[in-house]
Design an enzyme around this catalytic site. Structure first.
Site, PDB file in Angstrom:
ATOM      1  N   LYS A 256      -2.611  15.746  -8.928  1.00  0.00           N
ATOM      2  CA  LYS A 256      -1.819  15.711  -9.922  1.00  0.00           C
ATOM      3  C   LYS A 256      -0.805  16.844 -10.116  1.00  0.00           C
ATOM      4  CE  LYS A 256      -2.591  11.391 -10.852  1.00  0.00           C
ATOM      5  NZ  LYS A 256      -1.430  10.265 -10.515  1.00  0.00           N
TER       6      LYS A 256
ATOM      7  N   THR B 230      -7.211   2.195 -19.533  1.00  0.00           N
ATOM      8  CA  THR B 230      -7.132   1.399 -18.331  1.00  0.00           C
ATOM      9  C   THR B 230      -8.198   1.165 -17.612  1.00  0.00           C
ATOM     10  OG1 THR B 230      -6.378   2.872 -16.871  1.00  0.00           O
ATOM     11  CG2 THR B 230      -4.745   2.604 -18.384  1.00  0.00           C
TER      12      THR B 230
ATOM     13  N   TYR C 171      -8.656  15.247  -7.591  1.00  0.00           N
ATOM     14  CA  TYR C 171      -7.630  14.647  -8.581  1.00  0.00           C
ATOM     15  C   TYR C 171      -6.695  15.676  -9.268  1.00  0.00           C
ATOM     16  CZ  TYR C 171      -5.863  11.588 -12.232  1.00  0.00           C
ATOM     17  OH  TYR C 171      -5.015  10.559 -13.237  1.00  0.00           O
TER      18      TYR C 171
ATOM     19  N   ASP D 245       0.965  -1.255  -0.197  1.00  0.00           N
ATOM     20  CA  ASP D 245      -0.002   0.060  -0.256  1.00  0.00           C
ATOM     21  C   ASP D 245       0.850   1.166   0.304  1.00  0.00           C
ATOM     22  OD1 ASP D 245      -1.389   2.238   0.410  1.00  0.00           O
ATOM     23  OD2 ASP D 245      -2.783   1.276   2.248  1.00  0.00           O
TER      24      ASP D 245
HETATM   25  P1  NAP Z   1      -5.019   1.384 -12.832  1.00  0.00           P
HETATM   26  O1  NAP Z   1      -5.496   0.498 -14.346  1.00  0.00           O
HETATM   27  O2  NAP Z   1      -6.457   1.441 -11.945  1.00  0.00           O
HETATM   28  O3  NAP Z   1      -4.013   1.050 -12.024  1.00  0.00           O
HETATM   29  C1  NAP Z   1      -3.508   1.694 -10.878  1.00  0.00           C
HETATM   30  C2  NAP Z   1      -3.233   0.452  -9.779  1.00  0.00           C
HETATM   31  O4  NAP Z   1      -2.631   1.021  -8.791  1.00  0.00           O
HETATM   32  C3  NAP Z   1      -4.187  -0.355  -9.546  1.00  0.00           C
HETATM   33  O5  NAP Z   1      -3.634  -1.851  -9.627  1.00  0.00           O
HETATM   34  C4  NAP Z   1      -4.664  -0.087  -8.102  1.00  0.00           C
HETATM   35  O6  NAP Z   1      -5.151  -1.333  -7.308  1.00  0.00           O
HETATM   36  C5  NAP Z   1      -3.434   0.375  -7.582  1.00  0.00           C
HETATM   37  N1  NAP Z   1      -3.563   1.137  -6.325  1.00  0.00           N
HETATM   38  C6  NAP Z   1      -4.808   1.860  -5.944  1.00  0.00           C
HETATM   39  N2  NAP Z   1      -4.519   2.446  -4.801  1.00  0.00           N
HETATM   40  C7  NAP Z   1      -3.113   1.911  -4.101  1.00  0.00           C
HETATM   41  C8  NAP Z   1      -2.344   2.025  -2.995  1.00  0.00           C
HETATM   42  N3  NAP Z   1      -2.731   2.678  -2.144  1.00  0.00           N
HETATM   43  N4  NAP Z   1      -1.059   1.023  -2.798  1.00  0.00           N
HETATM   44  C9  NAP Z   1      -0.676   0.691  -4.012  1.00  0.00           C
HETATM   45  N5  NAP Z   1      -1.548   0.466  -5.210  1.00  0.00           N
HETATM   46  C10 NAP Z   1      -2.460   1.034  -5.277  1.00  0.00           C
HETATM   47  O7  NAP Z   1      -4.918   2.876 -13.154  1.00  0.00           O
HETATM   48  P2  NAP Z   1      -3.988   3.524 -14.521  1.00  0.00           P
HETATM   49  O8  NAP Z   1      -4.848   4.203 -15.490  1.00  0.00           O
HETATM   50  O9  NAP Z   1      -3.119   2.532 -14.934  1.00  0.00           O
HETATM   51  O10 NAP Z   1      -3.359   4.614 -13.571  1.00  0.00           O
HETATM   52  C11 NAP Z   1      -1.981   4.751 -13.241  1.00  0.00           C
HETATM   53  C12 NAP Z   1      -1.522   6.056 -13.000  1.00  0.00           C
HETATM   54  O11 NAP Z   1      -1.727   6.760 -14.088  1.00  0.00           O
HETATM   55  C13 NAP Z   1      -2.252   6.451 -11.879  1.00  0.00           C
HETATM   56  O12 NAP Z   1      -1.362   7.436 -11.207  1.00  0.00           O
HETATM   57  C14 NAP Z   1      -3.141   7.536 -12.602  1.00  0.00           C
HETATM   58  O13 NAP Z   1      -3.705   8.557 -12.078  1.00  0.00           O
HETATM   59  C15 NAP Z   1      -2.362   7.963 -13.832  1.00  0.00           C
HETATM   60  N6  NAP Z   1      -3.249   8.268 -14.939  1.00  0.00           N
HETATM   61  C16 NAP Z   1      -3.970   7.797 -15.632  1.00  0.00           C
HETATM   62  C17 NAP Z   1      -4.635   7.906 -16.766  1.00  0.00           C
HETATM   63  C18 NAP Z   1      -5.789   7.213 -17.542  1.00  0.00           C
HETATM   64  O14 NAP Z   1      -6.235   7.815 -18.342  1.00  0.00           O
HETATM   65  N7  NAP Z   1      -5.950   5.942 -17.467  1.00  0.00           N
HETATM   66  C19 NAP Z   1      -4.730   9.506 -17.246  1.00  0.00           C
HETATM   67  C20 NAP Z   1      -3.856  10.370 -16.425  1.00  0.00           C
HETATM   68  C21 NAP Z   1      -3.013   9.805 -15.665  1.00  0.00           C
HETATM   69  P3  NAP Z   1      -6.768  -1.494  -7.516  1.00  0.00           P
HETATM   70  O15 NAP Z   1      -7.226  -1.780  -8.628  1.00  0.00           O
HETATM   71  O16 NAP Z   1      -7.059  -2.516  -6.266  1.00  0.00           O
HETATM   72  O17 NAP Z   1      -7.174  -0.056  -7.064  1.00  0.00           O
END
Ligand code: NAP
Length: 269
Positions: A158, A191, A154, A63
């Site tokens: 960020k 994602t 959010y 975590d």
């Molecule tokens: P994702 O598919 O939801 O992956 C995020 C991972 O982080 C999940 O496995 C989640 O677990 C885990 N997580 C959540 N809370 C946590 C904690 N307290 N400790 C450890 N792990 C934790 O999201 P993603 O889209 O790949 O996002 C990755 C990063 O990119 C994030 O920082 C997000 O804000 C950023 N981002 C994403 C987008 C987009 O459009 N996808 C755009 C801009 C920025 P759970 O599934 O159990 O919650």
């Protein structure tokens, strides 16, 4: 292939989405990867994907908000794989909602997962890397560059990641620690985060370029088609390629900067 041979990388949130694909991409370039996440089943899938490509991977449930665990993460990386020189602070969540209805608990949770974690990870990495050097890559968002209705917490989180990154880069450089610190700002990337967060995004909000009318009922494909001038969401691989570049010596003079990967979403109207 081989851009990161002999390097050790720690990737948080590596059980899903961008983190998983980044972990695979770093391993393909030769890095040994410690993948961490709260989602242990997701971590196993990531490890299987890396092993299937012949890469080196270890996993650790983590975590990222738990201060006590961070020094352990770096120790585990060093003991099992070697001295870490790459950290990708990727784990994050998106809690949407209109400001008048937004609870302080949700605000604190958003900040804890997205901002506290980046501070804790960067601190642990600097303690470990300040002699031999390294590259820290903090995953921010286009939401860290401009506001979006229904995403205030959010956006605040960020934005904090963006400026913390710059301060950390300057501090390391001025101290003579050979560590680069950069932030990555994805646009709409396909994602699972959208399935988890989208139902509350933009609820009760007027339409905006980043949050079109009805966004709360959209998947990443539909939202990406409307919000990105390129007419589609990005693929996690397109973010991972940037992460690999920033992790490698190909970016040796790129430091303290924000790197946008958004299909021209923030380039204009
Ligand atoms: P994702 O598919 O939801 O992956 C995020 C991972 O982080 C999940 O496995 C989640 O677990 C885990 N997580 C959540 N809370 C946590 C904690 N307290 N400790 C450890 N792990 C934790 O999201 P993603 O889209 O790949 O996002 C990755 C990063 O990119 C994030 O920082 C997000 O804000 C950023 N981002 C994403 C987008 C987009 O459009 N996808 C755009 C801009 C920025 P759970 O599934 O159990 O919650």
């Amino acid at each position: 292939m081989g851009l990161l041979k002999g390097r050790v990388a720690v990737v948080t949130g590596a059980g899903s989405g961008i983190g998983r694909v980044a972990a695979v991409a770093l391993a393909k370039e030769g890095a040994a990867v410690l993948a961490t996440d709260i989602d242990e089943a997701g971590l196993k899938e990531t490890a299987d994907a890396i092993s299937a490509e012949g890469g080196t991977v270890e996993t650790l449930p983590q975590d990222v908000t738990d201060e006590a665990v961070w020094d352990t993460v770096m120790e585990v990386a060093e003991t099992r794989l070697g001295l870490p020189s790459i950290l990708v602070n990727n784990a994050g969540i998106a809690i949407g909602g209109a400001i008048p209805e937004f609870s302080l608990d949700d605000w604190k949770k958003q900040m804890s997962v997205n901002v506290d974690s980046v501070f804790l990870g960067t601190r642990a990495a600097i303690r470990k890397m300040h002699e031999a050097g390294g590259s820290i890559i903090n995953i921010s968002s286009v939401a860290g560059l401009r506001g979006a209705a229904g995403l205030s917490a959010y956006c605040a989180s960020k934005g904090a990641v963006r400026l913390f990154t710059k301060a950390a880069a300057v501090e390391c450089a001025r101290a003579g620690w050979p560590i680069r610190v950069n932030s990555v700002h994805p646009g709409i990337i396909d994602t699972p985060i959208w399935q988890k967060s989208i139902t509350r995004l933009g609820e009760g909000m007027p339409a905006s370029p980043t949050m079109p009318q009805g966004a709360n009922a959209m998947d990443a494909d539909t939202l990406g088609a409307q919000a990105s001038p390129m007419g589609r969401p990005g693929r996690p691989e397109e973010v991972a390629d940037l992460i690999v570049f920033l992790a490698s010596d190909k970016s040796s003079y790129i430091n303290g900067q924000e790197h946008v990967v958004d299909g021209a979403m923030t380039a204009g109207g």
